[in-house]
Design a protein around this motif. Structure first.
Motif, PDB file in Angstrom:
ATOM      1  N   TYR A  10     -16.745  -7.920-102.634  1.00  0.00           N
ATOM      2  CA  TYR A  10     -15.714  -7.308-103.455  1.00  0.00           C
ATOM      3  C   TYR A  10     -15.807  -5.792-103.336  1.00  0.00           C
ATOM      4  O   TYR A  10     -16.906  -5.235-103.195  1.00  0.00           O
ATOM      5  N   PRO A  11     -14.689  -5.082-103.372  1.00  0.00           N
ATOM      6  CA  PRO A  11     -14.738  -3.619-103.277  1.00  0.00           C
ATOM      7  C   PRO A  11     -15.668  -3.015-104.323  1.00  0.00           C
ATOM      8  O   PRO A  11     -15.610  -3.363-105.506  1.00  0.00           O
ATOM      9  N   GLY A  12     -16.564  -2.144-103.878  1.00  0.00           N
ATOM     10  CA  GLY A  12     -17.498  -1.482-104.771  1.00  0.00           C
ATOM     11  C   GLY A  12     -18.772  -2.240-105.051  1.00  0.00           C
ATOM     12  O   GLY A  12     -19.682  -1.709-105.685  1.00  0.00           O
ATOM     13  N   ALA A  13     -18.866  -3.498-104.580  1.00  0.00           N
ATOM     14  CA  ALA A  13     -20.070  -4.306-104.800  1.00  0.00           C
ATOM     15  C   ALA A  13     -20.956  -4.275-103.562  1.00  0.00           C
ATOM     16  O   ALA A  13     -20.482  -4.063-102.447  1.00  0.00           O
ATOM     17  N   CYS A  14     -22.250  -4.485-103.752  1.00  0.00           N
ATOM     18  CA  CYS A  14     -23.194  -4.483-102.637  1.00  0.00           C
ATOM     19  C   CYS A  14     -23.570  -5.887-102.177  1.00  0.00           C
ATOM     20  O   CYS A  14     -24.204  -6.048-101.138  1.00  0.00           O
ATOM     21  N   ALA A  15     -23.228  -6.897-102.938  1.00  0.00           N
ATOM     22  CA  ALA A  15     -23.567  -8.269-102.568  1.00  0.00           C
ATOM     23  C   ALA A  15     -22.371  -8.929-101.890  1.00  0.00           C
ATOM     24  O   ALA A  15     -21.221  -8.667-102.233  1.00  0.00           O
ATOM     25  N   ALA A  16     -22.659  -9.782-100.920  1.00  0.00           N
ATOM     26  CA  ALA A  16     -21.591 -10.463-100.189  1.00  0.00           C
ATOM     27  C   ALA A  16     -20.955 -11.534-101.059  1.00  0.00           C
ATOM     28  O   ALA A  16     -21.621 -12.204-101.839  1.00  0.00           O
ATOM     29  N   VAL A  17     -19.621 -11.700-100.908  1.00  0.00           N
ATOM     30  CA  VAL A  17     -18.949 -12.830-101.540  1.00  0.00           C
ATOM     31  C   VAL A  17     -18.863 -13.988-100.560  1.00  0.00           C
ATOM     32  O   VAL A  17     -18.909 -15.151-100.950  1.00  0.00           O
ATOM     33  N   PHE A  18     -18.760 -13.676 -99.269  1.00  0.00           N
ATOM     34  CA  PHE A  18     -18.940 -14.700 -98.239  1.00  0.00           C
ATOM     35  C   PHE A  18     -19.667 -14.083 -97.064  1.00  0.00           C
ATOM     36  O   PHE A  18     -19.675 -12.871 -96.870  1.00  0.00           O
ATOM     37  N   ALA A  68      -7.029 -26.298 -94.133  1.00  0.00           N
ATOM     38  CA  ALA A  68      -7.139 -26.111 -95.580  1.00  0.00           C
ATOM     39  C   ALA A  68      -8.562 -25.727 -95.937  1.00  0.00           C
ATOM     40  O   ALA A  68      -9.523 -26.292 -95.405  1.00  0.00           O
ATOM     41  N   VAL A  69      -8.701 -24.757 -96.840  1.00  0.00           N
ATOM     42  CA  VAL A  69     -10.015 -24.304 -97.303  1.00  0.00           C
ATOM     43  C   VAL A  69     -10.159 -24.644 -98.771  1.00  0.00           C
ATOM     44  O   VAL A  69      -9.374 -24.205 -99.615  1.00  0.00           O
ATOM     45  N   LEU A  70     -11.180 -25.455 -99.076  1.00  0.00           N
ATOM     46  CA  LEU A  70     -11.529 -25.836-100.439  1.00  0.00           C
ATOM     47  C   LEU A  70     -12.797 -25.105-100.866  1.00  0.00           C
ATOM     48  O   LEU A  70     -13.577 -24.652-100.022  1.00  0.00           O
ATOM     49  N   GLY A  71     -13.019 -25.052-102.150  1.00  0.00           N
ATOM     50  CA  GLY A  71     -14.251 -24.469-102.657  1.00  0.00           C
ATOM     51  C   GLY A  71     -14.114 -24.175-104.137  1.00  0.00           C
ATOM     52  O   GLY A  71     -13.002 -24.064-104.668  1.00  0.00           O
ATOM     53  N   ALA A  72     -15.248 -24.029-104.809  1.00  0.00           N
ATOM     54  CA  ALA A  72     -15.246 -23.727-106.239  1.00  0.00           C
ATOM     55  C   ALA A  72     -14.676 -22.330-106.476  1.00  0.00           C
ATOM     56  O   ALA A  72     -14.636 -21.488-105.572  1.00  0.00           O
ATOM     57  N   SER A  73     -14.246 -22.081-107.703  1.00  0.00           N
ATOM     58  CA  SER A  73     -13.738 -20.755-108.065  1.00  0.00           C
ATOM     59  C   SER A  73     -14.825 -19.707-107.844  1.00  0.00           C
ATOM     60  O   SER A  73     -15.993 -19.923-108.166  1.00  0.00           O
ATOM     61  N   GLY A  74     -14.441 -18.581-107.281  1.00  0.00           N
ATOM     62  CA  GLY A  74     -15.368 -17.477-107.078  1.00  0.00           C
ATOM     63  C   GLY A  74     -16.197 -17.548-105.826  1.00  0.00           C
ATOM     64  O   GLY A  74     -17.045 -16.678-105.586  1.00  0.00           O
ATOM     65  N   LEU A  79     -15.878 -24.254 -98.408  1.00  0.00           N
ATOM     66  CA  LEU A  79     -16.605 -23.001 -98.577  1.00  0.00           C
ATOM     67  C   LEU A  79     -17.500 -23.161 -99.794  1.00  0.00           C
ATOM     68  O   LEU A  79     -17.021 -23.498-100.891  1.00  0.00           O
ATOM     69  N   GLY A  80     -18.802 -22.961 -99.606  1.00  0.00           N
ATOM     70  CA  GLY A  80     -19.723 -23.171-100.713  1.00  0.00           C
ATOM     71  C   GLY A  80     -20.929 -22.266-100.610  1.00  0.00           C
ATOM     72  O   GLY A  80     -21.142 -21.574 -99.614  1.00  0.00           O
ATOM     73  N   GLY A  81     -21.748 -22.292-101.663  1.00  0.00           N
ATOM     74  CA  GLY A  81     -22.969 -21.494-101.664  1.00  0.00           C
ATOM     75  C   GLY A  81     -22.749 -20.125-102.263  1.00  0.00           C
ATOM     76  O   GLY A  81     -21.657 -19.745-102.663  1.00  0.00           O
ATOM     77  N   SER A  82     -23.836 -19.360-102.332  1.00  0.00           N
ATOM     78  CA  SER A  82     -23.783 -17.998-102.846  1.00  0.00           C
ATOM     79  C   SER A  82     -24.687 -17.113-101.989  1.00  0.00           C
ATOM     80  O   SER A  82     -25.907 -17.217-102.072  1.00  0.00           O
ATOM     81  N   PRO A  83     -24.126 -16.317-101.077  1.00  0.00           N
ATOM     82  CA  PRO A  83     -22.702 -16.082-100.859  1.00  0.00           C
ATOM     83  C   PRO A  83     -22.019 -17.281-100.195  1.00  0.00           C
ATOM     84  O   PRO A  83     -22.683 -18.187 -99.694  1.00  0.00           O
ATOM     85  N   GLY A  84     -20.691 -17.266-100.202  1.00  0.00           N
ATOM     86  CA  GLY A  84     -19.928 -18.367 -99.637  1.00  0.00           C
ATOM     87  C   GLY A  84     -20.147 -18.514 -98.132  1.00  0.00           C
ATOM     88  O   GLY A  84     -20.143 -17.536 -97.387  1.00  0.00           O
ATOM     89  N   ARG A  85     -20.365 -19.741 -97.711  1.00  0.00           N
ATOM     90  CA  ARG A  85     -20.488 -20.077 -96.301  1.00  0.00           C
ATOM     91  C   ARG A  85     -19.706 -21.356 -96.045  1.00  0.00           C
ATOM     92  O   ARG A  85     -19.415 -22.116 -96.969  1.00  0.00           O
TER      93      ARG A  85
END
Length: 272
Positions: A20-28, A42-48, A216-222
């Motif tokens: 996300y802009p301004g963040a240091c951690a990856a979202v994916f 089609a791409v599925l995955g939990a919110s966020g 798409l799953g995990g944290s960060p998303g993969r």
């Protein structure tokens, strides 16, 4: 004999990471993705988990930190005139007719040069493709939700896109209208041969329209899993096979959600 349909890779991403802009951690992180002509992915995955962020990066609307994106073998950096995007909100300009909304942007500087006759031909074809010839002189306030989304799709098609990126475009529609829009999407992708990415939270929608389903799953998303869907259309004739696949996808989605909620080993840092 009829010619084989064009199935070349149009858009290719390798090792893609963004936050996300301004963040240091990856979202994916570490996304490898091929989109082929005439294919719906089609791409599925939990919110966020980064579904919409992935779409915005591919559209050139959000920067990425690592990796590469190529379109027809050439590096893609920023907005491209042959990449069209539609969101859940149709975002039609209320002071323009449907016809003029569909034509909007065709003479922008980023668009390939075309004369008025060519632009008219594109608009006419796009409006006819989505079945709105009868409504071309109406304004957005006079359109139903389904008609507005058809108009937004026609606006994309008028650009003759090589890539079509859709972020939950049918999420606000009622069930019957949504089913009709899903069948329309299958038709226009087959007719225009656009490489299409559909972000959705709905497993049934993904299985109804997609040639491939990605999780798409995990944290960060993969990319945690993917399934080819080779069942013929219309797929309501294949409910038994779809039911078995739906259970498998739902199980993996629940597993990915549990993993995302588990304590993480530590954030993946992005260049600042």
């Amino acid at each position: 004999m009829s010619e084989e349909p064009d199935r070349r890779v149009v858009l290719r991403a390798r090792g893609l990471a963004a936050g996300y802009p301004g963040a240091c951690a990856a979202v994916f992180e570490g996304i490898d993705l091929d989109l082929r002509a005439g294919e719906i992915v089609a791409v599925l995955g939990a919110s966020g988990v980064g579904k919409s962020s992935l779409l915005r990066v591919l559209a050139g609307l959000q920067p990425f930190a690592r990796g590469t994106i190529e379109m027809d073998g050439a590096p893609l950096a920023g907005v491209h005139p042959r990449v069209a995007v539609a969101f859940q909100d149709a975002s039609l300009l209320p002071w323009l007719t449907l016809e003029r909304n569909v034509a909007y942007g065709l003479n922008f500087s980023r668009q390939p040069a075309s004369g008025p006759d060519e632009r008219r031909r594109r608009v006419d074809r796009a409006i006819a493709e989505v079945g709105l010839d009868h409504a071309r002189h109406l304004r957005p306030a006079q359109l139903s939700g389904g008609m507005a989304q058809r108009a937004a799709l026609a606006r994309c098609l008028a650009r003759q896109p090589s890539v079509l990126l859709l972020d939950e475009p049918f999420g606000a529609l009622d069930e019957v209208t949504r089913a009709g829009m899903q069948q329309l999407l299958i038709k226009v992708v087959a007719d225009f041969r656009a490489a299409t990415l559909l972000i959705t939270h709905d497993i049934d929608e993904a299985l109804a329209v997609a040639d491939r389903v990605l999780l798409l799953g995990g944290s960060p998303g993969r990319l945690a899993a993917q399934w080819p869907v080779t069942l013929p259309q219309p797929r309501e004739n294949c409910l038994h096979e779809l039911g078995a696949l739906r259970v498998e996808v739902l199980t993996r989605l629940r597993d990915a959600l549990r993993q995302a909620q588990a304590p993480a080993a530590g954030p993946v840092s992005l260049p600042v």
